[in-house]
Design an enzyme around this catalytic site. Sequence first.
Site, PDB file in Angstrom:
ATOM      1  N   LYS A 152      -7.125  -4.757  -2.869  1.00  0.00           N
ATOM      2  CA  LYS A 152      -7.893  -5.249  -1.724  1.00  0.00           C
ATOM      3  C   LYS A 152      -8.790  -4.145  -1.185  1.00  0.00           C
ATOM      4  O   LYS A 152      -8.534  -2.954  -1.396  1.00  0.00           O
ATOM      5  CB  LYS A 152      -6.959  -5.758  -0.628  1.00  0.00           C
ATOM      6  CG  LYS A 152      -5.960  -4.725  -0.117  1.00  0.00           C
ATOM      7  CD  LYS A 152      -4.926  -5.379   0.784  1.00  0.00           C
ATOM      8  CE  LYS A 152      -3.914  -4.388   1.311  1.00  0.00           C
ATOM      9  NZ  LYS A 152      -4.476  -3.365   2.195  1.00  0.00           N
TER      10      LYS A 152
ATOM     11  N   HIS B 180     -10.648   0.885  -2.450  1.00  0.00           N
ATOM     12  CA  HIS B 180     -11.950   0.864  -1.780  1.00  0.00           C
ATOM     13  C   HIS B 180     -13.089   1.282  -2.689  1.00  0.00           C
ATOM     14  O   HIS B 180     -12.960   2.238  -3.469  1.00  0.00           O
ATOM     15  CB  HIS B 180     -11.927   1.799  -0.570  1.00  0.00           C
ATOM     16  CG  HIS B 180     -11.115   1.279   0.577  1.00  0.00           C
ATOM     17  ND1 HIS B 180     -11.333   0.053   1.141  1.00  0.00           N
ATOM     18  CD2 HIS B 180     -10.080   1.833   1.260  1.00  0.00           C
ATOM     19  CE1 HIS B 180     -10.469  -0.134   2.127  1.00  0.00           C
ATOM     20  NE2 HIS B 180      -9.697   0.929   2.217  1.00  0.00           N
TER      21      HIS B 180
ATOM     22  N   HIS C 190     -17.406   2.875   1.344  1.00  0.00           N
ATOM     23  CA  HIS C 190     -16.971   1.656   2.033  1.00  0.00           C
ATOM     24  C   HIS C 190     -17.352   1.702   3.512  1.00  0.00           C
ATOM     25  O   HIS C 190     -17.299   2.760   4.156  1.00  0.00           O
ATOM     26  CB  HIS C 190     -15.455   1.509   1.888  1.00  0.00           C
ATOM     27  CG  HIS C 190     -14.970   0.132   2.168  1.00  0.00           C
ATOM     28  ND1 HIS C 190     -14.710  -0.310   3.446  1.00  0.00           N
ATOM     29  CD2 HIS C 190     -14.704  -0.911   1.341  1.00  0.00           C
ATOM     30  CE1 HIS C 190     -14.301  -1.568   3.400  1.00  0.00           C
ATOM     31  NE2 HIS C 190     -14.282  -1.956   2.132  1.00  0.00           N
TER      32      HIS C 190
ATOM     33  N   HIS D  58     -10.604   7.094   1.904  1.00  0.00           N
ATOM     34  CA  HIS D  58      -9.248   7.052   1.356  1.00  0.00           C
ATOM     35  C   HIS D  58      -9.141   5.961   0.300  1.00  0.00           C
ATOM     36  O   HIS D  58      -9.873   4.973   0.315  1.00  0.00           O
ATOM     37  CB  HIS D  58      -8.210   6.797   2.457  1.00  0.00           C
ATOM     38  CG  HIS D  58      -8.312   5.442   3.091  1.00  0.00           C
ATOM     39  ND1 HIS D  58      -9.258   5.134   4.048  1.00  0.00           N
ATOM     40  CD2 HIS D  58      -7.595   4.297   2.901  1.00  0.00           C
ATOM     41  CE1 HIS D  58      -9.121   3.881   4.422  1.00  0.00           C
ATOM     42  NE2 HIS D  58      -8.118   3.339   3.735  1.00  0.00           N
TER      43      HIS D  58
ATOM     44  N   ASP E   5      -4.603  -0.691  -1.776  1.00  0.00           N
ATOM     45  CA  ASP E   5      -5.923  -0.403  -1.227  1.00  0.00           C
ATOM     46  C   ASP E   5      -6.797   0.127  -2.363  1.00  0.00           C
ATOM     47  O   ASP E   5      -6.402   1.063  -3.063  1.00  0.00           O
ATOM     48  CB  ASP E   5      -5.806   0.650  -0.115  1.00  0.00           C
ATOM     49  CG  ASP E   5      -6.224   0.124   1.237  1.00  0.00           C
ATOM     50  OD1 ASP E   5      -6.305  -1.106   1.413  1.00  0.00           O
ATOM     51  OD2 ASP E   5      -6.474   0.945   2.138  1.00  0.00           O
TER      52      ASP E   5
ATOM     53  N   CYS F  71      -1.775  -2.707   7.789  1.00  0.00           N
ATOM     54  CA  CYS F  71      -1.710  -3.592   6.618  1.00  0.00           C
ATOM     55  C   CYS F  71      -0.405  -4.380   6.540  1.00  0.00           C
ATOM     56  O   CYS F  71      -0.406  -5.535   6.104  1.00  0.00           O
ATOM     57  CB  CYS F  71      -1.953  -2.783   5.346  1.00  0.00           C
ATOM     58  SG  CYS F  71      -3.618  -2.059   5.309  1.00  0.00           S
TER      59      CYS F  71
ATOM     60  N   ASP G  21       0.791  -1.233   0.000  1.00  0.00           N
ATOM     61  CA  ASP G  21       0.000   0.000   0.000  1.00  0.00           C
ATOM     62  C   ASP G  21       0.828   1.291   0.000  1.00  0.00           C
ATOM     63  O   ASP G  21       0.521   2.230   0.750  1.00  0.00           O
ATOM     64  CB  ASP G  21      -0.949   0.015   1.203  1.00  0.00           C
ATOM     65  CG  ASP G  21      -1.944  -1.129   1.194  1.00  0.00           C
ATOM     66  OD1 ASP G  21      -1.935  -1.926   0.240  1.00  0.00           O
ATOM     67  OD2 ASP G  21      -2.729  -1.232   2.160  1.00  0.00           O
TER      68      ASP G  21
END
Length: 217
Positions: free
Chosen positions: A120, A62, A66, A95, A60, A165, A22
């Site tokens: 993810k 999203h 989310h 974010h 990341d 993470c 990330d």
Amino acid sequence: MPANHLAGAEPPGPDTALIVVDVQVGFLPGGSLPVPRGDEVVPVINALARRYANVVLTQDWHAPGHLSFASAHPGRAPFETVDLPYGPQVLWPDHCVMGTRDAEFAPGLDIPHAQAILRKGYRREVDSYSGFLEADRITRTGLDGYLASRGIRAVHVCGLATDFCVAWTALDARRYGLAAAVIEDACRGIDLDGSIARAWTEMAAAGVRRISAAQIG
């Protein structure tokens, strides 16, 4: 740092993968969820990555709205914790929403030989810190199977953030039978109410080694 945390590091061989977690605009200074000094990892990781034949990037990614976003819970503020169907969830500022600049990899991140990018957190109803398992601790991302198919037996993990993470990814690597190490100076953390210290304690208990970039190769 206790010496035993640094013992045993070896040059990365063909059965070792670097997982870069990330390193995205949203987690850098000026991003929507900045990790303090997060930009400092970029040159360190660029130099490290050249020493590995196998590199995986996580991202990341999203969905809008989310459920891990505080904005999806009226009356709640970022960094509060709520109970969701899969367990406690820290609420974050919006974010790394898919397709936005915030979700892009950090400017200057230069790893052209990375073979895989794993996105993810795109399922709206569940967060996903780990590169291996979503936060429901049931839904697999497929990373374990990918690494197994490539003959990977060990992973070195770096990126953002140490206490979320990165730590979850390293812990789940151990869960799937991989040797795992976190490259401490190639990570930065958020440290939410002592979360960095807790993460290192949990990783040590799981057999995750704590190493430095200078020990690689």
